[in-house]
Design an enzyme around this catalytic site. Structure first.
Site, PDB file in Angstrom:
ATOM      1  N   SER A  83       1.025  -1.246  -0.084  1.00 47.04           N
ATOM      2  CA  SER A  83       0.049  -0.113   0.114  1.00 47.04           C
ATOM      3  C   SER A  83       1.010   1.138  -0.121  1.00 47.04           C
ATOM      4  O   SER A  83       1.991   1.226   0.350  1.00 47.04           O
ATOM      5  CB  SER A  83      -0.889  -0.135   1.259  1.00 47.04           C
ATOM      6  OG  SER A  83      -1.267   1.341   1.542  1.00 47.04           O
ATOM      7  N   SER A  84       0.330   2.444  -0.583  1.00 46.40           N
ATOM      8  CA  SER A  84       1.116   3.667  -0.493  1.00 46.40           C
ATOM      9  C   SER A  84       1.510   4.187   0.838  1.00 46.40           C
ATOM     10  O   SER A  84       2.414   5.192   0.793  1.00 46.40           O
ATOM     11  CB  SER A  84       0.349   4.682  -1.295  1.00 46.40           C
ATOM     12  OG  SER A  84      -0.838   4.900  -0.780  1.00 46.40           O
ATOM     13  N   CYS A  85       0.669   3.566   1.798  1.00 43.76           N
ATOM     14  CA  CYS A  85       1.162   4.253   3.225  1.00 43.76           C
ATOM     15  C   CYS A  85       2.621   3.727   3.828  1.00 43.76           C
ATOM     16  O   CYS A  85       2.807   4.120   4.792  1.00 43.76           O
ATOM     17  CB  CYS A  85      -0.010   3.681   4.173  1.00 43.76           C
ATOM     18  SG  CYS A  85       0.022   1.954   4.709  1.00 43.76           S
ATOM     19  N   TYR A 104       0.038  -0.792  10.191  1.00 39.48           N
ATOM     20  CA  TYR A 104      -0.245  -1.331   9.047  1.00 39.48           C
ATOM     21  C   TYR A 104       1.248  -1.149   8.074  1.00 39.48           C
ATOM     22  O   TYR A 104       1.352  -2.058   7.366  1.00 39.48           O
ATOM     23  CB  TYR A 104      -1.374  -0.854   8.288  1.00 39.48           C
ATOM     24  CG  TYR A 104      -1.832  -1.448   7.173  1.00 39.48           C
ATOM     25  CD1 TYR A 104      -2.354  -2.670   6.880  1.00 39.48           C
ATOM     26  CD2 TYR A 104      -1.711  -0.510   5.894  1.00 39.48           C
ATOM     27  CE1 TYR A 104      -2.715  -3.152   5.653  1.00 39.48           C
ATOM     28  CE2 TYR A 104      -1.776  -1.025   4.552  1.00 39.48           C
ATOM     29  CZ  TYR A 104      -2.447  -2.259   4.504  1.00 39.48           C
ATOM     30  OH  TYR A 104      -2.775  -2.809   3.318  1.00 39.48           O
ATOM     31  N   LYS A 119       3.533  -3.874   6.162  1.00 38.76           N
ATOM     32  CA  LYS A 119       3.670  -3.967   4.789  1.00 38.76           C
ATOM     33  C   LYS A 119       5.257  -3.638   4.089  1.00 38.76           C
ATOM     34  O   LYS A 119       5.689  -4.400   3.261  1.00 38.76           O
ATOM     35  CB  LYS A 119       2.961  -3.055   4.090  1.00 38.76           C
ATOM     36  CG  LYS A 119       1.297  -3.320   4.159  1.00 38.76           C
ATOM     37  CD  LYS A 119       0.937  -4.266   3.228  1.00 38.76           C
ATOM     38  CE  LYS A 119      -0.264  -4.767   2.918  1.00 38.76           C
ATOM     39  NZ  LYS A 119      -0.574  -6.206   2.600  1.00 38.76           N
ATOM     40  N   PRO A 128       0.181  -0.781  -4.943  1.00 36.16           N
ATOM     41  CA  PRO A 128      -0.968   0.009  -5.397  1.00 36.16           C
ATOM     42  C   PRO A 128      -1.269   1.287  -4.607  1.00 36.16           C
ATOM     43  O   PRO A 128      -1.187   1.423  -3.352  1.00 36.16           O
ATOM     44  CB  PRO A 128      -2.132  -0.904  -5.338  1.00 36.16           C
ATOM     45  CG  PRO A 128      -1.437  -2.066  -5.104  1.00 36.16           C
ATOM     46  CD  PRO A 128      -0.319  -2.058  -4.419  1.00 36.16           C
ATOM     47  N   LEU A 166      -7.327   2.567  -3.854  1.00 33.95           N
ATOM     48  CA  LEU A 166      -8.084   1.751  -5.000  1.00 33.95           C
ATOM     49  C   LEU A 166      -9.612   1.965  -4.645  1.00 33.95           C
ATOM     50  O   LEU A 166     -10.104   2.188  -3.491  1.00 33.95           O
ATOM     51  CB  LEU A 166      -7.819   0.236  -5.023  1.00 33.95           C
ATOM     52  CG  LEU A 166      -6.390  -0.299  -4.981  1.00 33.95           C
ATOM     53  CD1 LEU A 166      -6.036  -1.528  -4.720  1.00 33.95           C
ATOM     54  CD2 LEU A 166      -6.046   0.167  -6.639  1.00 33.95           C
ATOM     55  N   HIS A 182     -12.447   3.258   3.204  1.00 28.07           N
ATOM     56  CA  HIS A 182     -11.469   4.415   2.787  1.00 28.07           C
ATOM     57  C   HIS A 182     -12.513   5.554   2.361  1.00 28.07           C
ATOM     58  O   HIS A 182     -13.661   5.169   2.062  1.00 28.07           O
ATOM     59  CB  HIS A 182     -10.584   3.952   1.560  1.00 28.07           C
ATOM     60  CG  HIS A 182      -9.634   2.790   2.067  1.00 28.07           C
ATOM     61  ND1 HIS A 182      -9.631   1.352   2.019  1.00 28.07           N
ATOM     62  CD2 HIS A 182      -8.419   3.125   2.611  1.00 28.07           C
ATOM     63  CE1 HIS A 182      -8.657   0.939   2.425  1.00 28.07           C
ATOM     64  NE2 HIS A 182      -7.878   1.770   2.910  1.00 28.07           N
ATOM     65  N   ASP A 236      -7.057  15.014   8.856  1.00 32.02           N
ATOM     66  CA  ASP A 236      -6.609  15.213   7.367  1.00 32.02           C
ATOM     67  C   ASP A 236      -5.866  14.016   6.940  1.00 32.02           C
ATOM     68  O   ASP A 236      -5.991  13.477   5.797  1.00 32.02           O
ATOM     69  CB  ASP A 236      -6.095  16.415   6.980  1.00 32.02           C
ATOM     70  CG  ASP A 236      -6.964  17.561   6.559  1.00 32.02           C
ATOM     71  OD1 ASP A 236      -8.086  17.213   6.296  1.00 32.02           O
ATOM     72  OD2 ASP A 236      -6.607  18.739   6.581  1.00 32.02           O
TER      73      ASP A 236
END
Length: 306
Positions: free
Chosen positions: A108-110, A137, A141, A164, A167, A180, A270
């Protein structure tokens, strides 16, 4: 990867796994092995070992994970770290032990540092502190990426990692507390329209920017990379374009035809100011996203809510 090869999609009922399965079916692949989480608890080392010994898949897409939005990530910190570490460690290790030809790990992009330069390049991994709300998380990853690289280095395993961006698509979660931002907004606006609510409240200021990729595009990229990519490290999967949460809310308001007022709750978090993927590595491999955001959201709205 040949159509007769046995393919295990971990997480085949989720948005990511189901999209990968649909893409493979379109390409003529039929020999799938799948298990629901009720049938196989991927956190259970012995159960995963027995599964791999019995089924001996040739290819593995590791799309199973415990996932959620800001609220879920921040609330269930222990679960997000433990569950994801166990799931991926068990699957990656058994893939090595049973001689899987190739495994693709989906992250994931996080995983990128909170204040990393934008757009996010693959080499920014581990160059700074993570966003605190989803740190457990992200740590899991990152461990998955490094485990794939370590098994590649020590054992010569053909294990690759892809990251990714945000999504959306079929089989997404529309739970207002744990989903999300895009599906949550779709549901909020739809319900406000149906129930005649005068306003829709969106968390935060609306200024953070996010990139969104349709799950079918993501699956197409995974299918492409499974056949053409074999390197350590990771590959970003995204569109290379982003949109502010405020603009996204307005777009969804238009698509759902909601006539009420849009309000931003500045007391709510945010999250990261911006998360845009640099997709030059993916594009140089020969793949580009095809589904536009408005077109994609319209299709999802029609499919899920009408």
């Amino acid at each position: 990867m040949q159509p007769q090869d046995k393919i295990y999609i971990a997480g085949h009922r989720g948005m990511v796994g189901s999209a990968i399965k649909r893409r493979l079916e379109t390409a003529g692949f039929t020999n799938f092995v799948t298990r629901t989480s009720a049938e196989l608890d991927l956190r259970d080392q012995q159960a995963v070992e027995a599964f791999f010994i019995e089924e001996k898949p040739a290819y593995v897409f590791l799309a199973a994970a415990k996932v959620g939005g800001i609220m879920a990530n921040n609330t269930y910190r222990g679960e997000f770290l433990y569950d994801n570490l166990m799931i991926q460690s068990n699957v990656i290790h058994q893939a090595y032990k049973t001689g899987v030809k190739k495994l693709m790990f989906l992250g994931s992009s996080c995983i990128y540092p909170k204040m990393a330069p934008q757009p996010l390049r693959e080499e920014y991994l581990l160059t700074g502190l993570l966003e605190p709300t989803n740190e457990p998380y992200a740590i899991a990853k990152i461990a998955g990426i490094k485990m794939c690289d370590a098994y590649r280095a020590q054992y010569g395993c053909n294990f690759v990692s892809v990251m990714p961006t945000n999504l959306y698509g079929p089989n997404d979660s529309y739970d207002l507390n744990n989903s999300h931002v895009l599906p949550a907004l779709l549901r909020k606006f739809h319900e406000a329209k149906i129930n005649g609510h005068p306003e829709v409240v969106v968390w935060g200021t609306g200024t953070p920017k996010r990139e969104f990729l349709h799950a079918d595009d993501m699956a197409d990229a995974c299918f492409y990379l499974m056949q053409h990519y074999d390197e350590e490290g990771l590959v970003n999967i995204g569109t290379g374009e982003d949109i502010s949460i405020g603009e996204l809310a307005q777009l969804i308001q238009n698509i759902t035809d909601y006539k009420g007022k849009l309000v931003f709750d500045h007391t709510k978090p945010d999250g990261t100011p911006r998360k845009l993927m640099n997709v030059s590595k993916l594009n140089s491999q020969g793949w580009k996203a095809k589904i536009g955001l408005e077109e994609g959201i319209k299709a999802v709205y029609k499919e899920h809510f009408s």
